[in-house]
Scaffold this active site. Structure first.
Site, short mmCIF file in Angstrom:
data_model
loop_
_atom_site.label_atom_id
_atom_site.label_comp_id
_atom_site.label_asym_id
_atom_site.label_seq_id
_atom_site.Cartn_x
_atom_site.Cartn_y
_atom_site.Cartn_z
N HIS A 8 0.83 -1.22 0.00
CA HIS A 8 0.00 0.00 0.00
C HIS A 8 0.86 1.26 0.00
CE1 HIS A 8 -3.41 -2.58 1.94
NE2 HIS A 8 -3.14 -2.92 0.69
N HIS A 62 -9.48 -1.58 -4.89
CA HIS A 62 -8.36 -1.94 -4.01
C HIS A 62 -7.42 -2.92 -4.69
CE1 HIS A 62 -6.04 -2.20 -0.37
NE2 HIS A 62 -5.91 -3.48 -0.65
N HIS A 115 -1.12 -11.06 -5.15
CA HIS A 115 0.26 -10.63 -4.97
C HIS A 115 1.25 -11.60 -5.62
CE1 HIS A 115 -1.13 -7.47 -2.44
NE2 HIS A 115 -1.61 -8.28 -1.53
N ASP A 154 -3.46 -2.58 -5.05
CA ASP A 154 -2.49 -3.64 -4.74
C ASP A 154 -1.57 -3.91 -5.94
OD1 ASP A 154 -3.17 -4.21 -2.10
OD2 ASP A 154 -4.53 -5.85 -2.63
ZN ZN Z 1 -4.12 -4.46 -0.32
#
Ligand code: ZN
Length: 309
Positions: free
Chosen positions: A78, A235, A262, A239
């Site tokens: 973030h 969001h 991720h 990310d």
């Molecule tokens: Zn996040």
């Protein structure tokens, strides 16, 4: 004309909060760094400096962690998204514990920190990675793909097979303005059914309705509701911007992601950097007269005259 100079924060600024997964309190400081330093995370309690680079990624379980030897910093995505989104090339991100504070679960507090610090233009041109050939990672119906484009854009489609998050997409051409207005405020989220399992695994110990959206079978548990109807997809865009920042340089290309995360985002960065035919790194010419500025960073449409480095 936008500034094509490398930028850093003008002064030191700090914030304190708990880590989402560790539950541990930590103070984070954004500190100025010289041209070409890049973004580094500094474990102040250990005296270890870790470059914000894909090669230092050590864990992608629910958040992205980087490390050097035994020193680690968790949940870097973030603050990295905020620095990348605000056009900061060089910064020391100092933290006195193992995890970046989650604050409100979005990148907005980090954007506020950058704005509070002010932005300083440095007398060196920005490096920009220009995507020349598509690169992609596929896994069943999941996708992370970078394509050549005139600007940096991110499109994310989230689908959790949940009544509130089915086929939810958000796309933005990422500029300082769009990042601040449309992306930064989107908070992290989790499903109530997963909380017990995550906490049993030692994760989400600092999680609360103050720093995450919690989704029940059919409703949002947060009394204040959502900040955007499509906050989840926004969001995920946030990310992805943070994850892509681990390429270590600004990117000119279009990221298209479907149900990525991720780990997949890092796999894409690794594949991109491992295939030299797929990109060029160009150096934009710097304005030698530049001084401290809060000017907007605009990637040029054409960088062909840029000098490869
Ligand atoms: Zn996040």
């Amino acid at each position: 004309m936008g500034s094509w100079n490398q930028r850093t924060v003008a002064t030191r600024v700090s914030a304190t909060g708990v880590g989402l997964h560790s539950g541990r309190p930590a103070t984070l400081t954004l500190a100025p760094a010289p041209a070409e330093a890049g973004i580094t995370f500094v474990r102040m309690d250990l005296g270890v400096e870790i470059p914000a680079r894909n090669t230092h990624v050590v864990d992608t379980t629910l958040s992205t962690s980087i490390g050097l030897g035994p020193a680690r910093v968790a949940t870097v995505e973030h603050v990295l998204a905020a620095l990348h989104g605000m056009g900061i090339d060089n910064c020391r991100v100092e933290v006195d514990g193992p995890e970046i504070p989650i604050l409100d679960g979005s990148a907005a507090p980090f954007v506020c920190l950058v704005q509070e610090a002010g932005v300083r233009a440095l007398r060196a041109g920005r490096h920009v990675l220009v995507v020349d050939e598509p690169v992609e990672i596929r896994d069943g119906d999941r996708l992370a793909r970078l394509e050549p484009a005139d600007a940096f854009s991110v499109e994310f489609t989230a689908d959790f097979g949940h009544p509130l998050i089915t086929n939810q997409s958000f796309r933005a051409v990422v500029s300082e303005r769009t990042f601040e207005r449309e992306i930064a405020r989107a908070r992290t989220f989790c499903f109530r059914r997963d909380i017990e399992r995550m906490q049993a695994a030692g994760l989400a110990r600092g999680g609360s309705l103050e720093n995450a959206i919690v989704v029940d079978d059919f409703s949002i548990l947060n009394p204040e509701g959502l900040r955007f109807p499509d906050e989840f997809a926004r969001h995920k865009v946030l990310d992805a911007i943070g994850d892509l920042a681990l390429a270590g340089v600004a990117v000119q290309g279009a990221l298209v992601a479907v149900k990525s995360g991720h780990a997949m985002n890092q796999a894409l960065v690794r594949k991109l950097l491992g295939d030299e035919a797929s990109y060029r790194v160009v150096r934009l010419s710097a304005d030698a007269e530049a001084e401290a500025t809060s000017g907007r960073v605009t990637l040029p449409v054409q960088v062909a005259e840029g000098r490869p480095t």
